[in-house]
Structures are given as structure tokens and as C-alpha cells.
Design a protein around this motif. Structure first.
Motif, PDB file in Angstrom:
ATOM      1  N   GLY A 196       0.830  -1.191   0.000  1.00 39.36           N
ATOM      2  CA  GLY A 196       0.000   0.000   0.000  1.00 39.36           C
ATOM      3  C   GLY A 196       0.869   1.247   0.000  1.00 39.36           C
ATOM      4  O   GLY A 196       1.938   1.281  -0.627  1.00 39.36           O
ATOM      5  N   ALA A 197       0.413   2.268   0.728  1.00 40.35           N
ATOM      6  CA  ALA A 197       1.118   3.558   0.738  1.00 40.35           C
ATOM      7  C   ALA A 197       2.017   3.676   1.964  1.00 40.35           C
ATOM      8  O   ALA A 197       1.733   3.080   3.003  1.00 40.35           O
ATOM      9  N   LEU A 198       3.084   4.475   1.837  1.00 38.37           N
ATOM     10  CA  LEU A 198       3.888   4.801   3.016  1.00 38.37           C
ATOM     11  C   LEU A 198       3.078   5.761   3.889  1.00 38.37           C
ATOM     12  O   LEU A 198       2.187   6.462   3.416  1.00 38.37           O
ATOM     13  N   VAL A 199       3.440   5.797   5.176  1.00 33.61           N
ATOM     14  CA  VAL A 199       2.527   6.380   6.157  1.00 33.61           C
ATOM     15  C   VAL A 199       2.341   7.899   6.054  1.00 33.61           C
ATOM     16  O   VAL A 199       1.287   8.415   6.428  1.00 33.61           O
ATOM     17  N   SER A 200       3.355   8.618   5.565  1.00 30.93           N
ATOM     18  CA  SER A 200       3.241  10.086   5.585  1.00 30.93           C
ATOM     19  C   SER A 200       4.162  10.688   4.535  1.00 30.93           C
ATOM     20  O   SER A 200       5.090  10.033   4.043  1.00 30.93           O
ATOM     21  N   GLN A 201       3.908  11.957   4.245  1.00 31.88           N
ATOM     22  CA  GLN A 201       4.794  12.669   3.307  1.00 31.88           C
ATOM     23  C   GLN A 201       6.238  12.726   3.835  1.00 31.88           C
ATOM     24  O   GLN A 201       7.177  12.405   3.090  1.00 31.88           O
ATOM     25  N   PRO A 202       6.453  13.092   5.123  1.00 38.55           N
ATOM     26  CA  PRO A 202       7.845  13.109   5.605  1.00 38.55           C
ATOM     27  C   PRO A 202       8.516  11.740   5.516  1.00 38.55           C
ATOM     28  O   PRO A 202       9.703  11.647   5.181  1.00 38.55           O
ATOM     29  N   HIS A 203       7.757  10.679   5.806  1.00 35.90           N
ATOM     30  CA  HIS A 203       8.387   9.357   5.746  1.00 35.90           C
ATOM     31  C   HIS A 203       8.682   8.968   4.296  1.00 35.90           C
ATOM     32  O   HIS A 203       9.737   8.395   4.000  1.00 35.90           O
ATOM     33  N   PHE A 204       7.758   9.296   3.401  1.00 36.86           N
ATOM     34  CA  PHE A 204       7.971   9.068   1.965  1.00 36.86           C
ATOM     35  C   PHE A 204       9.252   9.800   1.519  1.00 36.86           C
ATOM     36  O   PHE A 204      10.109   9.222   0.842  1.00 36.86           O
ATOM     37  N   ASP A 205       9.376  11.064   1.938  1.00 35.42           N
ATOM     38  CA  ASP A 205      10.573  11.846   1.562  1.00 35.42           C
ATOM     39  C   ASP A 205      11.838  11.194   2.121  1.00 35.42           C
ATOM     40  O   ASP A 205      12.874  11.144   1.451  1.00 35.42           O
ATOM     41  N   LYS A 206      11.733  10.685   3.353  1.00 36.14           N
ATOM     42  CA  LYS A 206      12.908  10.055   3.961  1.00 36.14           C
ATOM     43  C   LYS A 206      13.324   8.815   3.158  1.00 36.14           C
ATOM     44  O   LYS A 206      14.508   8.626   2.846  1.00 36.14           O
ATOM     45  N   VAL A 207      12.341   7.976   2.818  1.00 37.61           N
ATOM     46  CA  VAL A 207      12.661   6.737   2.098  1.00 37.61           C
ATOM     47  C   VAL A 207      13.233   7.069   0.716  1.00 37.61           C
ATOM     48  O   VAL A 207      14.245   6.481   0.289  1.00 37.61           O
ATOM     49  N   MET A 208      12.629   8.043   0.021  1.00 38.54           N
ATOM     50  CA  MET A 208      13.153   8.420  -1.295  1.00 38.54           C
ATOM     51  C   MET A 208      14.570   8.989  -1.160  1.00 38.54           C
ATOM     52  O   MET A 208      15.434   8.764  -2.018  1.00 38.54           O
ATOM     53  N   GLY A 209      14.803   9.694  -0.049  1.00 30.51           N
ATOM     54  CA  GLY A 209      16.147  10.234   0.213  1.00 30.51           C
ATOM     55  C   GLY A 209      17.157   9.113   0.423  1.00 30.51           C
ATOM     56  O   GLY A 209      18.314   9.196  -0.032  1.00 30.51           O
ATOM     57  N   CYS A 210      16.729   8.054   1.100  1.00 29.04           N
ATOM     58  CA  CYS A 210      17.627   6.909   1.335  1.00 29.04           C
ATOM     59  C   CYS A 210      17.963   6.214   0.013  1.00 29.04           C
ATOM     60  O   CYS A 210      19.098   5.751  -0.186  1.00 29.04           O
ATOM     61  N   ILE A 211      16.975   6.138  -0.885  1.00 27.04           N
ATOM     62  CA  ILE A 211      17.241   5.503  -2.193  1.00 27.04           C
ATOM     63  C   ILE A 211      18.236   6.367  -2.984  1.00 27.04           C
ATOM     64  O   ILE A 211      19.173   5.850  -3.615  1.00 27.04           O
ATOM     65  N   ALA A 212      18.046   7.683  -2.904  1.00 29.66           N
ATOM     66  CA  ALA A 212      18.988   8.587  -3.595  1.00 29.66           C
ATOM     67  C   ALA A 212      20.390   8.423  -3.008  1.00 29.66           C
ATOM     68  O   ALA A 212      21.401   8.401  -3.741  1.00 29.66           O
ATOM     69  N   GLN A 213      20.446   8.292  -1.688  1.00 31.05           N
ATOM     70  CA  GLN A 213      21.743   8.126  -1.032  1.00 31.05           C
ATOM     71  C   GLN A 213      22.409   6.814  -1.468  1.00 31.05           C
ATOM     72  O   GLN A 213      23.625   6.767  -1.685  1.00 31.05           O
ATOM     73  N   ALA A 214      21.591   5.769  -1.614  1.00 35.81           N
ATOM     74  CA  ALA A 214      22.142   4.475  -2.058  1.00 35.81           C
ATOM     75  C   ALA A 214      22.766   4.637  -3.451  1.00 35.81           C
ATOM     76  O   ALA A 214      23.831   4.079  -3.736  1.00 35.81           O
ATOM     77  N   ARG A 215      22.096   5.398  -4.305  1.00 33.10           N
ATOM     78  CA  ARG A 215      22.662   5.646  -5.649  1.00 33.10           C
ATOM     79  C   ARG A 215      23.980   6.404  -5.526  1.00 33.10           C
ATOM     80  O   ARG A 215      24.976   6.050  -6.158  1.00 33.10           O
ATOM     81  N   ASP A 216      23.962   7.441  -4.668  1.00 35.10           N
ATOM     82  CA  ASP A 216      25.183   8.256  -4.490  1.00 35.10           C
ATOM     83  C   ASP A 216      26.341   7.414  -3.955  1.00 35.10           C
ATOM     84  O   ASP A 216      27.501   7.663  -4.260  1.00 35.10           O
ATOM     85  N   GLU A 217      25.990   6.422  -3.131  1.00 35.49           N
ATOM     86  CA  GLU A 217      27.048   5.581  -2.559  1.00 35.49           C
ATOM     87  C   GLU A 217      27.579   4.571  -3.569  1.00 35.49           C
ATOM     88  O   GLU A 217      28.482   3.806  -3.256  1.00 35.49           O
TER      89      GLU A 217
END
Ligand code: NAD
Length: 483
Positions: free
Chosen positions: A325-346
Motif C-alpha cells: 500500500g502507501a507509506l505512512v506520511s509525506q515526511p516518511h515518503f521523503d525520507k525513504v526516497m532520500g535513502c534511495i537517492a543516497q544508495a545511488r550516491d554511494e
């Protein structure tokens, strides 16, 4: 549809917060506000603690069977409204309706029933001394206790705390997450119908740093049972320390799933391994976000694993064909998308997913993330060290048992590990060396409510579950009689 307006439960009455201020509660599937919850303050907490103090001695003196009966009654009332609770939980958290109906709400009912049943035959120890004396341990309720729970398994974890606290004879001031406050509010209403005396269970809704902190700091609250992030757990430990309060802290994790070459990788087991990463959008503290696979089977395993993950369907939580389903909130969605971006950067290689998903129609504003699998990152990268708490799994190859153990144990967390092997000796040897509070062998999320539950290192302090919870919510007193 008009917005739902939730209330606090204080002294047996549903009440608006003192300041008449309200927080918006979002429906993650659409990104729209669907409810308002009290934005309570320390004043509301003080009222709740005062009510709990007034109710405390009578509740402690209430026969155990009667306390158990009330918990059973509350469980019955929730069970009778299973569909309504499941729908509300799904709407509030973005989780699949099917999961709320099959896991969250039935488990909340089981929590209440389990502790209602467990407290009745519960007994304490006695120690006889040859010189003519006997010691016995009195286990007395603490008085008023605080229970603070998170958003990922809202009613499930809320009841996991209040049930043993009430069963053991304490009165409770509880705070659900302000992100998912709805089902706890409904439980509060039903507790009146069940016949709990006023002040025995109080629920104060609101923000963590205001309401949660006020509960932790209130001198009248003797113990705090908290489930949530490691960061908040550290703040609570700091605030509670000067008051020498009893604390139970169930915190974050960075759990490994470890697959040895000799594992039985039947379709059913592979499905469980996939589920262990992506159930509830990865928003279960016990999800395995680091998938360690022995190198000799790595390529073959990866192909079969990815085939399954790619087939997972992200969709409307109410739709029976959705897998996530959906992630719980906009801030949490932003956090998870940020982690994926960080994984790419790493330097991580995204094998599947990696992007958000926009659903059509009224779900266009919802917070959806594609199940994401990453490889190519070393065990010490941020991606493999920090809790992401979303649908993101990192694949890590290993050579042998020693390397697998070093990688698995090589994080600051120690909540849960799962191990896949058909070698019985290895299962016992390796299981004993894993520095985690919970180790599953050839299974995942198989829970027996009698077992100790909790983590090591930054995953927490203390254990919940079974008699551990009843012990936490009572003060042992040794009485020694010479005869
Ligand atoms: P969080 O720490 O932000 O909030 C948890 C609860 O604490 C909420 O009710 C919040 O309002 C309250 N809170 C926030 N600040 C507070 C403060 N200063 N004083 C007192 N209370 C405060 O956690 P979350 O984001 O709601 O939940 C996700 C986290 O919970 C993840 O880290 C996850 O791993 C963890 N979790 C752990 C377990 C476990 O059993 N170990 C189970 C579920 C979730």
C-alpha cells in the motif's frame, strides 16, 4: 464525508483537549486529510495522570479475574467490529486492508486476550532457607504507567503495552502516534462500553515532544513502555533518568536475513524471504532490510528473488490485489526516497524499483514507493547501516559463516535476524552467535506471545511479551519471614 474528530479519553470520558487545538490526520493512500486528532498539552496529561492516580488503588485491589474479564470484554468488542477497525487502520496508516484484517486487528484482540489469560495463573517465586526462614516475592503493580506507541502497527503495538499494564493492576496513561491515532481512539470508546472504571485507561492524543514528553517527565508516572525510533528512545531515556523511572524501550533495527547455500529455497520459503523485506511496505521493525546471500548461490538466488519482487503490485490499500500500500506520511515518503537517492550516491546499483509511483484518480496524491532492491554496497555504507523503514532491501553476498556473522552483527542495531539453512548444527551455532534479541530460523515473523520480545544494542532495552511484560509492569518485593 466530514472529517472524523477524535477525542482524548480521560477519567472515563471522551474529552476535547484543553486548548481546543487539533492536528490534521492524513490518509496515506490519497494524501488527503480525513480526521483531526487532539493536539493535547501537558495540562491534558496532568488531568489524565490525576485520574489514573485516583483510580489506582481500587484497580490494584480489583481481583485479577475481574481485571481479566474486562480485558476479555474489550477484546470481544473489538473483534465484533473487526471490519470497522481494519478499515480505519488501513485508512489511517496506508497499510493493506487485507493485512489490517488478517494481522493487525486480530493480533490486537490476541494481545488483550493473551494477557487477560496469562495474568490469572501467574505466580511469583519463593525461596526457603534451611536455617528456618522463607522468602517470597510479592509482585505489586507500579501505580500509574505510561505507554507510548508508534505508527507502523498502530493498534497491535498499542494493545501490546496497555494489556499487560492493565492486567498487572496498573492504571495507564497511553499515547498512540499522532500520525495514526484513530484505532486507539476507537478502542478508548469501547473501553467505556466494556466497563473499565473511570481513570483506569486514559488516552491522550497529540505530538510526541509535547504529550509523550509530558508523560515521561510527570512525577506521577512510575514507568514508561515505549516503542519507536532509537532517536526518540534516547531522548526518553535522558528525560526519565533523573526520575529513576523503569523503562522498556523497543527501538529501531537494521535486520539481516541470511541465506546459506544449503537453504531450502522452495517457492514458499522464497515467498517468505520476499515478505520479510516488503510486508507492510517494509514498515515493520522486524523486516529484513539486509539480505545476505552466500556467494555460491548468489546469481541464481538473485534471479528468482527479483522475479518475485518485480511481480509485487503497489496499489490502493483497499484493493485485494495490491501487495504493497502507501507509506505512512509525506515526511516518511521523503525520507525513504532520500535513502534511495543516497544508495545511488554511494554507488549502489538499483536492480528494481528505485522510484515513487503515482496511482491514478483519487490516489494520485498518495505516498507510494516501488519495492526496491539494491546491490553493490559494502556492509559499512549508510544504506546498510541506517534504518530506512521502507520497501528497500540491499543484497549483500558473503563467502562463509565467519563473514556472514561479521556482516550480520556489524551494525549498531540488534533487533531481529532470520537465518535460512538446512544444516541443523549451523542453525544452532550461528543462531547463538547472532547479536539480536530475536532469531528466526527458516521462518520469519512467527510470533508466540509467550516469548521474550526485544532487541540488543541500539534496538532497545528490556523485553516485552509473556511474563517479561508482567514483570516489567510490577515491582518485585522480597519478604523474608523467620520461623
Ligand atoms: P517515533 O520515535 O517518532 O515515535 C514513536 C512514539 O513516540 C510516537 O507516539 C511519538 O509521538 C512519540 N514521541 C516522539 N517524540 C517523543 C518524545 N520526545 N517523548 C516522548 N514521546 C515521543 O517513532 P515512529 O516514527 O512513530 O515509529 C517508527 C520507529 O519505531 C522505527 O524506528 C521502528 O523501527 C520503531 N519500531 C520498533 C519496534 C520494536 O518493537 N522494536 C516496533 C515498531 C516500530
Amino acid at each position: 464525508m466530514p472529517s472524523l474528530r477524535l477525542a482524548n479519553l480521560i477519567d472515563g470520558r471522551l474529552q476535547a483537549p484543553h486548548l481546543d487545538r487539533w492536528l490534521e490526520v492524513f490518509e496515506p493512500a490519497t494524501g488527503e486529510v480525513f480526521a483531526h486528532c487532539p493536539d493535547s498539552t501537558a495540562e491534558d496529561v496532568a488531568d489524565a495522570v490525576a485520574a489514573a492516580q485516583r483510580a489506582s488503588s481500587a484497580w490494584a485491589a480489583t481481583p485479577t479475574e475481574q481485571r481479566a474479564r474486562l480485558l476479555h470484554r474489550l477484546a470481544d468488542l473489538i473483534e465484533a467490529r473487526l471490519d470497522a477497525f481494519a478499515a480505519l487502520e488501513s485508512r489511517d496508516s496506508g497499510k493493506l486492508l487485507s493485512l489490517a484484517r488478517s494481522l493487525d486487528i486480530p493480533r490486537a484482540v490476541s494481545n488483550l486476550r493473551y494477557f487477560a489469560a496469562a495474568v490469572v495463573p501467574w505466580s511469583s517465586e519463593s525461596h526457603a532457607m534451611e536455617l528456618g526462614a522463607i522468602n517470597y516475592t510479592l509482585r505489586q503493580p507500579l501505580g500509574v504507567v505510561g505507554c507510548i506507541s508508534p505508527w507502523n502497527l498502530p493498534l497491535y503495538l498499542f494493545t501490546w503495552k496497555i494489556a499487560p499494564a492493565l492486567a498487572a493492576g496498573n492504571t495507564v496513561v497511553a499515547k498512540p502516534s499522532e500520525i495514526t491515532p484513530c484505532t486507539a481512539a476507537l478502542l478508548g470508546e469501547l473501553s467505556i462500553e466494556a466497563g473499565f472504571p473511570p481513570g483506569v485507561l486514559n488516552i491522550v492524543q497529540g505530538r510526541g515532544p509535547i504529550v509523550g514528553q509530558a508523560i515521561v517527565e510527570h512525577a506521577g508516572v512510575k514507568a514508561v513502555s515505549f516503542t519507536g525510533s532509537t532517536k526518540t528512545g534516547a531522548q526518553i531515556a535522558t528525560a526519565a533518568a533523573p526520575h529513576f523511572k523503569k523503562l522498556s524501550l523497543e527501538l529501531g533495527g537494521k535486520n539481516p536475513a541470511i541465506v546459506f547455500a544449503d537453504a531450502d529455497l522452495s517457492d514458499a520459503n522464497l515467498d517468505t524471504i520476499v515478505r520479510s523485506g516488503f510486508a507492510n511496505q517494509g514498515e515493520i521493525c522486524l523486516c529484513g532490510s539486509r539480505l545476505l546471500v552466500q556467494r555460491t548461490i548468489y546469481d541464481n538466488f538473485r534471479a528468482r528473488y527479483l522475479e518475485r519482487v518485480r511481480a509485487l503490485r503497489v496499489g490502493d490499500p483497499l484493493d485485494a490485489s495490491s501487495d504493497l500500500g502507501a507509506l505512512v506520511s509525506q515526511p516518511h515518503f521523503d525520507k525513504v526516497m532520500g535513502c534511495i537517492a543516497q544508495a545511488r550516491d554511494e554507488g549502489g546499483h538499483i536492480l528494481c524499483g528505485g522510484q515513487s509511483i503515482t496511482l491514478p484518480g483519487r490516489h494520485a496524491g498518495g505516498w507510494y514507493v516501488a519495492p526496491t532492491v539494491i546491490e553493490g554496497l559494502g556492509p559499512n555504507t549508510a544504506t546498510n547501516q541506517q534504518e530506512i523503514f521502507g520497501p528497500v532491501v540491499s543484497l549483500i553476498p558473503f563467502e562463509d559463516e565467519a563473514e556472514a556473522l561479521a556482516i550480520a552483527n556489524g551494525t549498531g542495531y540488534g533487533l531481529a535476524a532470520s537465518l535460512w539453512t538446512t544444516d541443523l548444527a549451523r542453525a544452532h551455532r550461528f543462531g547463538a552467535q547472532l547479536d539480536f534479541g530475536i532469531v528466526w530460523i527458516n521462518c520469519w515473523l512467527l510470533r508466540d506471545l509467550r516469548t521474550p520480545f526485544g532487541g540488543t544494542k541500539q534496538s532497545g532495552l528490556g523485553r516485552e511479551g509473556g511474563v517479561e511484560a508482567l514483570r516489567f509492569f510490577t515491582e518485585p518485593k522480597n519478604i523474608c519471614i523467620r520461623y
